[in-house]
Design a protein around this motif. Sequence first.
Motif, PDB file in Angstrom:
ATOM      1  N   SER A  59       9.924   7.406   5.555  1.00  0.00           N
ATOM      2  CA  SER A  59       9.812   8.813   6.658  1.00  0.00           C
ATOM      3  C   SER A  59       9.056   9.008   7.399  1.00  0.00           C
ATOM      4  CB  SER A  59       9.722   9.650   5.150  1.00  0.00           C
ATOM      5  OG  SER A  59       8.610   9.794   4.421  1.00  0.00           O
ATOM      6  N   ASP A  60       7.429   8.512   6.938  1.00  0.00           N
ATOM      7  CA  ASP A  60       6.732   8.330   7.468  1.00  0.00           C
ATOM      8  C   ASP A  60       6.890   7.162   8.859  1.00  0.00           C
ATOM      9  OD1 ASP A  60       4.593   9.625   5.968  1.00  0.00           O
ATOM     10  OD2 ASP A  60       4.162   8.169   4.921  1.00  0.00           O
ATOM     11  N   LEU A  61       7.395   6.905   9.862  1.00  0.00           N
ATOM     12  CA  LEU A  61       7.721   5.660  10.663  1.00  0.00           C
ATOM     13  C   LEU A  61       9.021   6.661  10.777  1.00  0.00           C
ATOM     14  CD1 LEU A  61       7.453   2.283   9.242  1.00  0.00           C
ATOM     15  CD2 LEU A  61       5.631   3.445  10.941  1.00  0.00           C
ATOM     16  N   GLU A  62       8.718   7.369  13.012  1.00  0.00           N
ATOM     17  CA  GLU A  62       9.984   8.489  13.219  1.00  0.00           C
ATOM     18  C   GLU A  62      10.402   7.146  13.807  1.00  0.00           C
ATOM     19  OE1 GLU A  62      10.248  11.192  17.380  1.00  0.00           O
ATOM     20  OE2 GLU A  62       8.175  10.718  16.724  1.00  0.00           O
ATOM     21  N   GLY A  63      12.282   7.322  13.907  1.00  0.00           N
ATOM     22  CA  GLY A  63      12.525   7.066  13.960  1.00  0.00           C
ATOM     23  C   GLY A  63      13.622   5.339  12.720  1.00  0.00           C
TER      24      GLY A  63
ATOM     25  N   ALA B 271       7.153  -1.694  18.422  1.00  0.00           N
ATOM     26  CA  ALA B 271       7.167  -0.045  18.868  1.00  0.00           C
ATOM     27  C   ALA B 271       7.269   0.797  18.364  1.00  0.00           C
ATOM     28  CB  ALA B 271       8.476   0.104  19.850  1.00  0.00           C
ATOM     29  N   LEU B 272       8.282   0.595  16.747  1.00  0.00           N
ATOM     30  CA  LEU B 272       8.383   1.782  15.794  1.00  0.00           C
ATOM     31  C   LEU B 272       7.154   1.635  14.594  1.00  0.00           C
ATOM     32  CD1 LEU B 272      10.523   3.014  14.382  1.00  0.00           C
ATOM     33  CD2 LEU B 272      10.787   0.872  12.863  1.00  0.00           C
ATOM     34  N   PHE B 273       6.664   0.497  14.799  1.00  0.00           N
ATOM     35  CA  PHE B 273       5.220   0.855  14.252  1.00  0.00           C
ATOM     36  C   PHE B 273       3.920   1.569  15.323  1.00  0.00           C
ATOM     37  CE2 PHE B 273       5.228  -3.447  11.803  1.00  0.00           C
ATOM     38  CZ  PHE B 273       6.362  -3.136  10.633  1.00  0.00           C
TER      39      PHE B 273
ATOM     40  N   GLU C  79       0.746  -1.598   0.169  1.00  0.00           N
ATOM     41  CA  GLU C  79      -0.223  -0.387  -0.223  1.00  0.00           C
ATOM     42  C   GLU C  79       0.446   1.512   0.115  1.00  0.00           C
ATOM     43  OE1 GLU C  79      -3.355  -0.023   2.808  1.00  0.00           O
ATOM     44  OE2 GLU C  79      -3.815  -1.930   1.945  1.00  0.00           O
ATOM     45  N   LYS C  80       1.798   1.191   1.269  1.00  0.00           N
ATOM     46  CA  LYS C  80       3.339   2.098   0.411  1.00  0.00           C
ATOM     47  C   LYS C  80       2.345   3.335   1.447  1.00  0.00           C
ATOM     48  CE  LYS C  80       5.249   1.570  -3.807  1.00  0.00           C
ATOM     49  NZ  LYS C  80       4.391   0.452  -3.975  1.00  0.00           N
ATOM     50  N   SER C  81       1.622   3.110   2.578  1.00  0.00           N
ATOM     51  CA  SER C  81       0.992   3.605   3.176  1.00  0.00           C
ATOM     52  C   SER C  81       1.372   3.510   5.170  1.00  0.00           C
ATOM     53  CB  SER C  81      -0.502   4.352   3.189  1.00  0.00           C
ATOM     54  OG  SER C  81      -1.061   5.069   3.550  1.00  0.00           O
ATOM     55  N   ILE C  82       1.124   4.000   5.421  1.00  0.00           N
ATOM     56  CA  ILE C  82       0.798   3.639   6.864  1.00  0.00           C
ATOM     57  C   ILE C  82      -0.116   3.748   7.268  1.00  0.00           C
ATOM     58  CG2 ILE C  82       3.445   4.239   7.620  1.00  0.00           C
ATOM     59  CD1 ILE C  82       2.245   6.168   9.302  1.00  0.00           C
TER      60      ILE C  82
END
Length: 693
Positions: A464-468, A423-425, A381-384
């Motif tokens: 870039s949408d997942l901080e860290g 935790a990243l998710f 999906e290329k989206s979170i």
Amino acid sequence: MMSSPNAVLIDQYVNEYNAVIPKYKKFCSVLENILKRLASHISSEILIQVRVKTLPSFAEKIIRKWPKYNNPLHQLTDLAGARIMTTDPKELRQVCDAIEEYFEVDLENSWDVSRRYTASEFGYRSVHYIVSLSQKTLNYFNIQDSASDYFVEPRRPMVAEIQVRTLLEHAWSVFEHDRVYKGSLDKSSDRFSVWKRELAAQAAALESVDKTFERIGKELNFYQTHNDAYLSPEKINEEIDIATLVQKHDPDNINLALHIAKLATNLGKWDIAIHTLSPQLRLPDLDLMQKMDPRQVSMLVVLGQALCRRNLGSDHLYGRRYLDKALEEKPKDIQVLMAWTEAYREEDPKRAKECLAKAFEVDPTHPDILVGHLLETLVQEKSIRLITTIMVPFLNKATEHCQEFIQLKIHIPEAYFTLGQLALFLGKPYKSLSAFAQGIRLSQNDEFMTQALRNLDRLREVGSDLEGWSWMRLFLLVGRHARFPSWNSMNALQEERNLDVQPFASKQVLILAGGCSSEVEDHMQSLRPILFQALRDFHGIILSGGTRQGIAGLAGDLGEKYPENIHVIGYLPKAAKKTPSVTIDFNPIRYRELYESKGINYFTPLEPLQAWVDLLAQGVTPNQVRLIGINGGDIALAEYWIALALGCSVGVLEGQKRASSRLLSDQEWKNAQGLSILPNDPETLRQFVSLPK
């Protein structure tokens, strides 16, 4: 009014039964054999009692129930009987499933006594089955008889009543049901009512105990199944040697063979696992096997994985055949689905993805399954968006499971790497970093690190949408080379190094980490004399933050105080030099060089990680580095975690607050190898930084 029993008919019925008692005894012998074999696949603690109704008991029953039975030989279903006592309700359900699978069950005349009661009632509880033997059952258990041998007359099979209870239910029912209910007491008396109430209260208490046993038993079984998932290599080798010696005297012990193979796979000793399990499961015999017990399925999984991972010649092909058979036997088993997915991921990604989707349907909160499912979904999906809208409850539950694994010290370090990804998710980058740090610190090889790195690399388009995300990826590259250096790990690291970095003049390195905000300035200045005295003889490089405030300012002070001995280098975010709120120390006497990380315009763990990349890329090893920690916030705490994970000696000054205090009060970190609490004493600090390299 009940009619008087007919003595002539009673004699006739008793004689008819007496004539077939030998047949029922044989029937009960076969019944006991089958039940014991079924129970052995569940637990060795299950108790089984099998009996043929005695002639006096038969006579008493038809007399007391007269004239209910006019053909008792065919109407009574308990002429052959069995009682099965399990340790807890979970085993009871497993026994019931086995009975329903392997016997011909008369469901219409079978019953669950507990269903008599409402939610507020308690009493005699057990499950009763009326069963007979089919030819399929006899064949499966290799009993060389015909089903017709167990008929009372043509087309009328013998039946047995099987009662299934827990041990506590059995103890209660023996007292209440057999002594009170079956007795010749006046059941209308007040005293009888009092006894019934008291016994019902005890039934409620025993039901609670049964549930407690089931919960504890579940946890114990899980732990016993996986307690070899994290042992030291020395302990694993010792246990393999002991178990192998025992196996020579017990070669047919499936549990022992499985134990040895699992231990061997933890060390990547695929040959031992294959050698141990292959004699138990020969490929030509697999297709001839009908129903396999759970232990045999586990053997298929372990042997299949060992062959696929050894991957010599046709190993992978044979390994997949074992896993195919396991999937055929247990199409909804989580471990089978995960092993099958892993084996087919590269060769048949479409089928592997379908298998992973099935596993997600079975258990969407299983940590590894959820991570795998999310990876596939995010890549597609290329989206979170899915994470932020739907998956949070699943992620939270999977996180709890990982924490349970860690608490029980099983599946370590794998559980830490999975926890880091969860935790990243969930948008908790510092929790993710701490989990990855523990995983790196406790790893015995780079297998799980490399897999986590592959997973992160697949997320580049949504990183870039997942901080860290960029922190974790860089940390795994650093951790892999620091702990298990190789040409491949060095090449990957070289791609991330800062090309502007000059060759380091010394490989004796001190990192100063801690608070850099203006709020801690007065406190840092109070430590200035101590550090000046402690580091007056230090010859080497000091790494810090490159600003004028806090600990970074102290690093600059040291460079200015001892320019002949100390070479201070600072690491800054990429756009920090253009950010007005950051007071950068441009004085070349204080900071000889200022280098950039790939961070944008504010400080993150990317700066200390970039420093580690450049150190390792120039051949500096973690045992040549010391870190002194003073106070600090989240970034300083991350620096402590990173350094300890890589094998660096970390000294935290005593009496400090914030990050230092958090590190020393954290149960998972306070006893980490390499961590020391240092007094605010110059001589102690001097000894700490000048330990032999």
